[in-house]
Motif scaffolding. Structure first.
Motif, PDB file in Angstrom:
ATOM      1  N   GLN A  38       0.779  -1.519   0.051  1.00 51.91           N
ATOM      2  CA  GLN A  38      -0.182   0.030  -0.066  1.00 51.91           C
ATOM      3  C   GLN A  38       0.861   1.239   0.017  1.00 51.91           C
ATOM      4  O   GLN A  38       0.259   2.314  -0.262  1.00 51.91           O
ATOM      5  CB  GLN A  38      -0.937   0.147   1.184  1.00 51.91           C
ATOM      6  N   ARG A  85       0.393   3.903  -2.990  1.00 49.35           N
ATOM      7  CA  ARG A  85      -0.368   4.997  -2.864  1.00 49.35           C
ATOM      8  C   ARG A  85       0.291   6.212  -2.483  1.00 49.35           C
ATOM      9  O   ARG A  85      -0.500   7.236  -2.866  1.00 49.35           O
ATOM     10  CB  ARG A  85      -1.479   4.407  -1.944  1.00 49.35           C
ATOM     11  N   ALA A  91      -2.419  -4.112  -5.741  1.00 46.04           N
ATOM     12  CA  ALA A  91      -1.458  -2.881  -5.657  1.00 46.04           C
ATOM     13  C   ALA A  91      -0.601  -2.414  -7.038  1.00 46.04           C
ATOM     14  O   ALA A  91      -0.974  -1.140  -7.224  1.00 46.04           O
ATOM     15  CB  ALA A  91      -0.481  -3.069  -4.288  1.00 46.04           C
TER      16      ALA A  91
END
Length: 800
Positions: free
Chosen positions: A264, A267, A298
């Motif tokens: 993550q 991001r 992802a």
């Protein structure tokens, strides 16, 4: 045109009319971009996507964009110049690569940035915003965008089922679409085989419920959350400076999210897959595998985000799965399925319209059964998918809510005009949406329309892409910007414009949007949704310039769909410069007579000579020959990096024009700068002073204070710009720098935009030999993958 041959670089000494450049031109204007957006978008660009410098320069920070970061800065949603500004052009010497190294390493800071070895902190890295006491225009604009996306999402949730276009699917495409439907219905994803009926025509959406009051700016992450995230980043070997960004991107419980799913980290703007892999290895140890479902999911989202940086609102599914395979994802189809099931991405099927064939919505059931309609399967992020659907709905509502016959004040407005302005007014009187095309001189027609409509008692407003554009447009009206003339950002943020009625709609009968090619899909959706029923919308601009910094190609898509009147101006841009730029627009780099030395060619052999001659032109030759001071001369070059990029040119121009110690982040009072208050926006200005409060700027005549912690990410020197930073503005004189290694990145839109920034004089520092006429003749803009045309064909009948 005049070729500069004197060793002094004096434009007065120009002699030969032949624009022959010197041989052996070389140097480094644009660096190779093997960075995050570059590799990602180049991979997903197969089959019509745009593998351009818009994205390819992103990770290196060498992209030509509106407010793009320098090397070591993260991608901020802005874009590089035209798609053809390829990432594959090597600079002289070693290529900068933001991805060099391993683990989380590889982003190199420019000046006082984050330590080498990780992605640099970007805007908001401090967790604070400009204007702590009150939301700034940029903050208000971003907040408005968030609320608009939430409103769009609510409208989408209220619909009875997914919006479809196309015919039948089978195999993997059917499986993916079934997975989405299963998730939307709350069921478990399955892989059925089905046959789909022809889509029903979509009806215009009812007028939306709008917010009547501005929305407060979202609070920055608290110190405790940022500290917890910083600890996780340190444990995984990632730069701790990323903590504020990661906390803001991941929200509440960000530290737990990172521990549960280290990928993550992608991001966070500017983080690359190899860096996220290194972070995951440090946290997960032996459990970190290439086939991890979390990694595939992802990477799917990351590739779609990089595609958006390159201007696409969606990607062809085969191109996406191919790109995942190149990223060492063992089962790309499963990775996409996982992203769809989690709601991280959406899948669409759009009919492929063949020339001469009726739109999919116009086909009968019998015709659909007899002939299978070809479709393409696309994947995209919900944010841009909903924006395109919202824009199509809003435009259909405007088109269908205006009476076809002019009445009352509109008749008076038409009667008051003549020529091209009257033609434009007649179309606007009877249509809710009108497209107007033309160059700089053609702005006189929408200006005349605005004046006549205002005189007839109608509520009117015109907005431009930049404050400079608003100033030039207001000059046609004989007034100053403000009131009826402003910027798109100011109107959307509520900082300027007519205000809103009790339902939140703009209190307008007519909105004219200049610089329409610079509208991205989200800004266009917000504008269209903000107009009440019965209002007219005029989109006016030059279709030959570079497209928007954000995703989408709204103006080009609308021009390609014959659903509304299109008025082409017959007013040419005057003089030798107008003749030169007009020829470039149709693919011809013609010899132009310039008796007043309006156009001068300065041949150079290498990048070092290009820099030397550029400084000489700005500091001495052009001011002496034309009386134009250096502060009114803009330098435009293809990229930020390389021996003749914006960074190198700004360094030497500062030394010559405003030397100083650069005690505040490299800046001194009097420095020319560009300020990027929001992704995709660049406002030229100058430094006034610096103190404990931050860096004080003057931008477009207004004071701006940039907090100390945001200076590096939001302010850069502005003597030299990229074409995307310069689009929407004009200067008395422009010096366009084309060093030898820029040959492969030139395109017709880039040349057209760069050459068109000059009002009185253009100097071309020329080192690309025959690559310039070849680019003008052959290198058109590569397409962006969007869905707007398909949506509009379903919603709007062809204009009569």
């Amino acid at each position: 045109m005049t070729t500069e041959q004197t060793p002094t670089g004096d434009t007065e000494g120009a002699a030969s009319p032949a624009p022959a450049p010197a041989e052996g031109a070389s140097g480094g204007a644009t660096e190779a971009a093997r960075g995050a957006a570059g590799e990602g978008v180049a991979e997903v660009a197969a089959g019509g996507a745009e593998p351009g410098a818009h994205a390819t320069e992103a990770a290196d920070g060498d992209r030509d964009d509106a407010g793009a970061p320098d090397a070591g800065e993260p991608t901020r949603g802005g874009r590089a110049d035209d798609a053809d500004a390829s990432a594959r052009t090597p600079s002289a010497g070693a290529t900068e690569d933001a991805g060099a190294g391993s683990g989380t390493g590889g982003a190199e800071g420019d000046a006082g940035g984050v330590e080498s070895g990780g992605p640099a902190a970007g805007p908001g890295g401090s967790g604070s915003a400009e204007g702590a006491k009150a939301p700034s225009e940029a903050e208000a604009e971003l907040a408005a965008q968030r609320v608009e996306r939430e409103r769009i999402a609510r409208r989408r949730a209220e619909r009875q089922g997914p919006v479809e276009s196309g015919g039948k699917l089978s195999g993997k495409a059917a499986d993916l679409l079934a997975a989405v439907r299963a998730v939307e219905s709350g069921e478990k994803a399955s892989t059925p085989s089905f046959v789909e009926a022809a889509p029903a025509p979509r009806r215009p959406a009812p007028e939306p419920v709008r917010r009547p009051e501005p929305v407060p700016v979202a609070a920055a992450p608290d110190a405790e959350t940022v500290g917890a995230v910083r600890a996780v980043l340190a444990e995984g070997g990632a730069p701790e400076a990323l903590a504020p960004q990661a906390a803001a991107a991941l929200g509440e419980g960000a530290e737990d999210t990172l521990r549960a799913d280290p990928w993550q980290l992608l991001r966070v703007a500017g983080v690359r897959p190899e860096q996220a892999d290194g972070f995951a290895r440090a946290l997960l140890g032996a459990e970190c595998r290439p086939d991890d479902e979390r990694r595939g999911r992802a990477l799917t989202v990351w590739l779609l985000e990089q595609a958006a940086v390159a201007g696409h609102t969606a990607l062809d599914l085969p191109a996406l799965t191919e790109a995942l395979g190149k990223r060492a994802v063992p089962d790309p189809d499963e990775a996409v399925q996982s992203a769809l099931a989690e709601g991280d991405a959406l899948v669409f099927q759009d009919a492929l319209e063949e020339p001469g064939a009726p739109p999919a919505a116009a086909r009968t059931d019998e015709e659909e059964e007899e002939e299978e309609v070809p479709v393409r399967v696309l994947a995209g992020l919900e944010r841009y998918a909903l924006a395109e659907e919202s824009l199509a709905d809003a435009l259909a509502r405007l088109v269908n809510s205006v009476p076809k016959e002019a009445e009352g004040p509109w008749e008076a407005a038409v009667a008051a005009l003549t020529g091209g302005a009257a033609d434009l007014a007649r179309q606007v009187a009877g249509h809710g949406l009108v497209l107007h095309t033309g160059g700089e001189a053609a702005r006189a027609e929408p200006a005349a329309l605005l004046g006549a409509a205002r005189a007839a008692g109608l509520r009117v407003c015109a907005v431009c892409h930049t404050p400079d554009g608003a100033r030039r447009f207001a000059a046609h009206l004989g007034e100053q910007p403000g009131g009826a003339v402003g910027t798109v950002a100011g109107l959307l943020s509520g900082a300027s414009g007519p205000g809103r009625d009790a339902e939140g709609a703009l209190d307008l009968d007519l909105l004219i949007v200049l610089d329409a090619p610079q509208l991205d899909v989200e800004a266009a959706a917000m504008l269209a949704e903000s107009l009440p029923d019965g209002a007219r919308l005029v989109l006016s601009g030059d279709p030959a310039v570079l497209w928007s910094a954000g995703p989408g190609r709204v103006f080009a898509d609308l021009l390609a769909v014959p659903a509304c009147p299109q008025v082409a101006s017959r007013v040419p841009d005057p003089g030798p410069l107008g003749e030169l730029v007009s020829g470039i627009g149709v693919g011809e780099l013609a010899q132009v007579e310039a008796p007043g030395k309006e156009i001068v060619i300065v041949p150079v052999r290498d990048a070092g000579e290009a820099v030397h001659r550029t400084v000489q032109l700005v500091a001495d030759s052009v001011p002496r020959a034309f009386g134009i001071p250096p502060e009114e001369i803009v330098v435009i070059t293809p990229g930020h990096g390389g021996a003749a990029g914006t960074r190198a040119l700004n360094t030497v121009l500062k030394e010559r024009l405003n030397p100083g110690p650069g005690r505040f982040g490299g800046f001194d009072p009097g420095d020319r700068i560009v300020h990027s208050p929001a992704p995709g926006r660049t406002v030229p200005g100058r430094v006034v002073r610096a103190d404990a409060e931050g860096l004080h700027l003057e931008c477009a005549g207004a004071p701006v204070v940039v907090p100390r912690e945001l200076v590096e990410s939001r302010v850069r020197h502005g003597w030299a710009l990229t074409a995307h930073q310069a689009v929407g503005g004009r200067w008395p004189a422009a010096v366009v720098v084309l060093p030898g290694d820029a040959a492969d990145v030139l395109t017709r839109p880039w040349v057209y935009t760069a050459f068109g920034r000059a009002d009185r004089h253009l100097s071309v520092v020329h080192g690309v030999e025959q690559a310039l006429p070849r680019a003008v003749a052959e290198s058109v803009a590569k397409p962006r993958t969007t869905r707007l045309r398909t949506l509009l064909r379903v919603q709007l009948p062809p204009a009569g």
